[in-house]
Motif scaffolding. Structure first.
Motif, short mmCIF file in Angstrom:
data_model
loop_
_atom_site.label_atom_id
_atom_site.label_comp_id
_atom_site.label_asym_id
_atom_site.label_seq_id
_atom_site.Cartn_x
_atom_site.Cartn_y
_atom_site.Cartn_z
N VAL A 269 0.84 -1.20 0.00
CA VAL A 269 0.00 0.00 0.00
C VAL A 269 0.88 1.26 0.00
CG1 VAL A 269 -1.76 1.29 1.24
CG2 VAL A 269 -1.86 -1.20 1.18
N ALA B 105 2.44 1.80 -3.38
CA ALA B 105 1.43 2.31 -4.32
C ALA B 105 1.16 3.79 -4.06
CB ALA B 105 0.14 1.51 -4.19
N ALA B 106 1.03 4.15 -2.79
CA ALA B 106 0.75 5.55 -2.46
C ALA B 106 1.90 6.44 -2.92
CB ALA B 106 0.53 5.71 -0.96
N LEU C 235 4.05 5.77 -5.29
CA LEU C 235 4.06 5.80 -6.75
C LEU C 235 3.04 6.82 -7.25
CD1 LEU C 235 4.36 2.07 -7.87
CD2 LEU C 235 5.95 3.92 -8.37
N TYR C 236 1.87 6.81 -6.63
CA TYR C 236 0.86 7.78 -7.07
C TYR C 236 1.37 9.20 -6.91
CZ TYR C 236 -3.34 10.40 -7.76
OH TYR C 236 -4.23 11.31 -8.25
N LEU C 237 1.93 9.49 -5.72
CA LEU C 237 2.37 10.86 -5.45
C LEU C 237 3.54 11.26 -6.34
CD1 LEU C 237 2.07 10.91 -1.58
CD2 LEU C 237 0.70 12.21 -3.23
N TYR D 112 2.16 10.03 -10.69
CA TYR D 112 0.88 10.37 -11.32
C TYR D 112 0.31 11.70 -10.85
CZ TYR D 112 0.53 5.55 -13.01
OH TYR D 112 0.74 4.37 -13.64
N ILE E 202 -4.11 14.32 0.01
CA ILE E 202 -3.34 13.11 0.31
C ILE E 202 -2.13 13.46 1.17
CG2 ILE E 202 -1.87 11.32 -0.69
CD1 ILE E 202 -3.75 11.29 -3.09
N LEU F 202 2.45 3.27 8.08
CA LEU F 202 2.34 3.50 6.64
C LEU F 202 3.08 4.77 6.18
CD1 LEU F 202 1.03 2.33 4.09
CD2 LEU F 202 -0.97 3.73 4.56
N ILE G 69 -2.83 1.86 -8.36
CA ILE G 69 -1.96 2.85 -7.73
C ILE G 69 -2.77 4.03 -7.19
CG2 ILE G 69 -0.17 4.56 -8.24
CD1 ILE G 69 1.13 2.42 -10.02
N PHE G 70 -3.83 4.39 -7.92
CA PHE G 70 -4.67 5.48 -7.41
C PHE G 70 -5.32 5.10 -6.09
CE2 PHE G 70 -8.78 7.68 -7.12
CZ PHE G 70 -8.31 8.99 -7.05
N GLY H 192 -4.09 3.06 -3.90
CA GLY H 192 -3.03 3.21 -2.90
C GLY H 192 -2.82 4.67 -2.56
N GLY H 193 -2.93 5.52 -3.59
CA GLY H 193 -2.69 6.94 -3.38
C GLY H 193 -3.66 7.56 -2.41
N SER I 215 -5.26 5.97 -0.18
CA SER I 215 -5.39 5.18 1.06
C SER I 215 -5.18 6.05 2.29
CB SER I 215 -4.40 4.02 1.05
OG SER I 215 -3.08 4.51 1.09
#
Lengths: 254, 289, 303
Positions: B87, B90-91, B93-95, B98, B108, B153, C26-27, C29-30, C32
């Motif tokens: 998790v 992934a978070a 990676l998003y920040l 993307y 976020i 986290l 991934i979104f 996770g983002g 979360s």
């Protein structure tokens, strides 16, 4: 045959009051199997022009592209799969970007992205592309070294080999010789002339004489405007429509 | 004639005093680390033996070893990582790859800061309410690990995001221009070149997770349970709670015993930290670009 | 590669689909982080809001020091608990603000090379010590030290917990303060040095004012840490209900109360709900502190 047709192209960055126009009112056609040169001083919109062709704007914050760019008669924006579009277009950047993986992996990356796994196919491809990029003899014994550890000139040929591994029918070069020694520059120029039989090449260059040596036709960009497009020899020796073009190619500014 | 003026002499004096003063302040701050470690080693050192590490506590926890607590902590940390690492990555990676510059991204970031700042006991309440009761996991390793995962986290996210952002943008652009999708670029270029940095963050998280007490008190850790856990539905002992119990809850504990437990804990945590720091320094020396 | 048919240029393929799938995962996770913060609020409230409708006497809660959840006529006055938390956190700040800001300036502006690296590692080690170990240190070493030095009967008190908490909050404050100092452009320093200022004058008149927001945020985050710390306060503060009048009084903190009592309550009972209500209170206060710190860092405070 027209390979790339550009109409009313306008590129901006940012929004509202901070909006900056990088390029506007560009209309031009690039023919198949020609080397099309683009010259002009820094900040003229040359790089933005290249980025609009392979839809890099979609991955760039704040970049906005209006107008029409047609590749082989189809609007690039209509491609449902932007990645398939980019696979057909090779790009070489001003500063050589050897990816932090081995020389072999650098060149094999594109085939692998398309799902090629067979070692023999990859081997053949790597050798073929490196040979065409005039690099094979120098690296054939150390294909395992990191691409980013090669010299600047070698890295730039590596990026060309990498672009060739995409089997592109359009190759975009953005001031490729900026960090490359003159001897390597000459070798790459020979490679480009050779590649012309197989693909169309758009050559953005900071060296006016390089355009003169290589390009069939040349466009002069200045401060976001396409000032003039002409047969290259015309541009340098014949009549020009705009006095700014004469001033630039004669080295009075830029 | 042209010697230093009274003014500059005075300035230099002030300068020197400030430097010494600040140096002393810094020393006062870091000295406790050395002192604490020293006392723990002197008083707890004699406790440490193979028997202490590998046997059960006996005689109402006043004798014997810490084996079930040690193993329990390994279970808790292991499962917490199982949840938080994917998790967290992934978070991050998003920040890093993307996130557009909009209010969702700001929310976020704010949420992550807050998650890191929520008191550990509130995490415990959340774990009890959400995992033990609402999800029906009961007091179990599963519930406790999930609580720990939520709590730590932010550590993974922040460390991972940093090492992702250290990968130069040109690599991504070069890869995109070849027709690689965002995911292919992440998988083949971004992750391989930041994995060591991510690992550093994970090790740091292990050290944080292993030391937490409050979040597991009501979610899955037991005071005394001289069995090894067999599944995630079991309760378990844990080092952190064991230290709390033997130092405050159990009468007639010999003085050296809690020191021994504390020493083992701190060695565990500091080893992890040292690993993480060493890893980071090693990394700095071998950047590929 | 053959050119795709003009009718459907660039058909979507497996790579395209995989990319979309990855983007979705991934979104999730983002966001979360957002979901978890909301989740914490919802689940803690779910258990604690019953207290508001049943037993809560807000006046008693805020003004009475009598926290007697288990008596025949239970009262839930949290004043003494708040006073306990406030006194311990306040003293902790007295300890850690000068120490950590001083250390941040020394490490960021004066120390060089190996000294600097060593100090940073030691600060990191300070941050690594788990809170239950800190509590144990308060219970043992610090307790004995206070008894010996101040000649008091018991050493578990505001002073003890304050010092422990101060040391615990110091690393994060030092790190963030040092980042804030580092963020001041070197050009400022060079300009001031060119005018003949000494290094300290540069720091005092140029660097610190320029880094003000970051330093304030560092202190705020330290306050948040102290406020929310549980195990160490539980073990070092003496854990007795008191409105302290001196640093040698034992106190009890909000966090410690939950940790100590939750295990003995029946799920859903008034006491149980009251403890969750304390949790909501803690969550809201720390949220406010972190939000303020974030706003201060961005310098949005005055629009």
């Amino acid at each position: 045959m027209v390979k790339l047709s550009v109409r009313d192209l306008r590129i901006t960055y940012g929004e509202g009051p901070s909006e900056k126009v990088a390029l506007s009112g560009v209309n031009l056609d690039i023919h198949e199997h020609e080397i099309f040169g683009i010259i002009g001083p820094a900040n003229s919109g040359k790089t933005s022009f290249l980025r609009a062709i392979n839809r890099m704007d979609e991955f760039t914050l704040g970049m906005d592209v209006r107008g029409s760019v047609k590749l082989d008669g189809t609007e690039v924006r209509d491609w449902a799969n932007v990645y398939a579009l980019r696979r057909r277009i090779g790009v070489v950047f001003p500063l050589p970007v050897g990816l932090p993986m081995s020389v072999y992996d650098n060149v094999a990356l594109s085939p692998r992205l398309r799902g090629v796994r067979k070692r023999s196919v990859l081997d053949e491809k790597v050798e073929q592309c490196l040979t065409r990029a005039a690099l094979w003899d120098e690296v054939k014994d150390r294909l395992g070294t990191l691409g980013s550890l090669l010299s600047g000139g070698q890295q730039q040929r590596l990026t060309i080999a990498r672009a060739l591994s995409q089997e592109p029918d359009l190759l975009l070069l953005d001031e490729f010789s900026i960090a490359v020694d003159p001897v390597t520059t000459m070798r790459i120029e020979d490679v480009l002339v050779d590649l012309k039989q197989d693909m169309t090449i758009v050559l953005v260059t900071n060296l006016v004489q390089q355009a003169r040596r290589l390009a069939d036709r040349t466009a002069f960009f200045l401060m976001g405007e396409c000032v003039e497009i002409a047969e290259t020899e015309e541009l340098f020796t014949g009549e020009v429509k705009d006095p700014r073009t004469r001033d630039y190619v004669d080295g009075r500014f830029g | 004639m042209f010697g230093p003026t009274a003014r500059t002499v005075q300035d230099q004096l002030v300068e020197r005093r400030v430097r010494v003063g600040l140096g002393l302040v810094t020393a006062v701050l870091v000295l406790p680390v050395v002192l604490i470690l020293g006392v723990l080693v002197v008083k707890g050192g004699p406790m440490i033996s193979m028997e202490f590490l590998f046997s059960d506590p006996t005689n109402g926890m006043t004798e014997g070893g810490i084996f079930p607590a040690l193993i329990g902590t390994v279970w808790l940390v292991g499962f917490a990582l199982l949840f938080s690492v994917p998790v967290g990555i992934a978070a991050a990676l998003y920040l890093s790859e993307y996130a557009p510059d909009n209010w969702v991204t700001r929310a976020i970031n704010l949420a992550i800061i807050n998650l890191a700042g929520v008191p550990s006991i509130v995490h415990a309440l959340f774990g009890l309410g959400a995992f033990v009761l609402f999800a029906g996991f009961g007091t179990s390793i599963l519930a406790a690990s999930l609580t720990l995962a939520v709590m730590t986290l932010p550590v993974v996210i922040v460390a991972t995001r940093e090492s992702l952002q250290a990968v130069p943008m040109e690599f991504r652009e070069a890869c995109w221009s070849m027709g690689a999708t965002r995911w292919q670029t992440i998988w083949r270029i971004v992750l391989p070149n930041s994995i060591t940095g991510i690992l550093t963050g994970v090790i740091l998280e292990v050290s944080r997770t292993a030391g937490e007490t409050a979040p597991i008190m009501f979610t899955g850790a037991a005071f005394f349970l001289p069995f090894l856990p067999e599944s995630v539905w079991d309760q378990t002992m844990a080092m952190s709670l064991h230290l709390f119990v033997v130092s405050t809850q159990v009468p007639d504990v010999p003085e050296a015993l809690p020191y021994g437990v504390a020493l083992v804990m701190i060695l565990m945590v500091l080893t992890m930290n040292a690993l993480s720091i060493g890893f980071r320094m090693w990394l700095r020396g071998r950047r590929k670009w | 590669m053959a050119a795709p048919s003009p009718a459907r240029p660039g058909a979507r393929d497996l790579a395209w689909a995989g990319d979309k799938l990855a983007q979705g995962v991934i979104f999730l996770g983002g966001i979360s982080g957002i979901l978890l913060v909301i989740g914490i609020f919802v689940f803690v409230s779910r258990e604690g809001l019953g207290f508001v409708s049943n037993g809560l006497d807000l006046r008693e809660f805020l003004t009475s020091p009598a926290w007697r959840p288990t008596s025949n006529h239970p009262t839930f006055g949290a004043l003494a608990l708040m006073a306990g938390t406030a006194s311990v956190t306040g003293l902790a700040m007295l300890v850690s603000v000068p120490l950590s800001l001083g250390a941040a300036i020394f490490i960021g502006e004066f120390a060089k090379g190996r000294t600097r690296e060593l100090l940073k590692v030691l600060i990191e080690m300070l941050a690594a010590i788990p809170s239950v170990v800190w509590g144990f240190i308060g219970l043992t070493m610090m307790n004995e030290l206070i008894i010996d030095v101040f000649n008091v009967p018991v050493g578990l008190n505001v002073l003890n917990a304050g010092i422990i908490l101060g040391l615990m909050a110091a690393p994060i404050m030092t790190t963030i303060a040092e980042d804030a100092l580092k963020a001041v452009p070197d050009g400022y320093r060079q300009a001031a040095e060119a005018m003949g200022a000494t290094r300290w004058q540069v720091i005092w008149r140029v660097v610190i004012p320029a880094a003000k927001n970051g330093l304030v945020a560092a202190v705020l985050l330290g306050v948040g840490r102290g406020f929310g710390e549980t195990m160490a306060v539980l073990m070092a503060s003496g854990h007795s209900i008191n409105i302290p009048t001196s640093p040698f009084d034992s106190v009890r903190a909000l966090t410690a109360t939950i940790a100590a009592e939750l295990g003995e309550t029946a799920v859903g009972s008034e006491h149980y709900q009251a403890l969750f209500f304390l949790g909501i209170f803690l969550f809201v206060v720390t949220f406010a502190i972190n939000l303020t710190a974030d706003l201060v860092v961005r310098g949005i405070k005055n629009g």
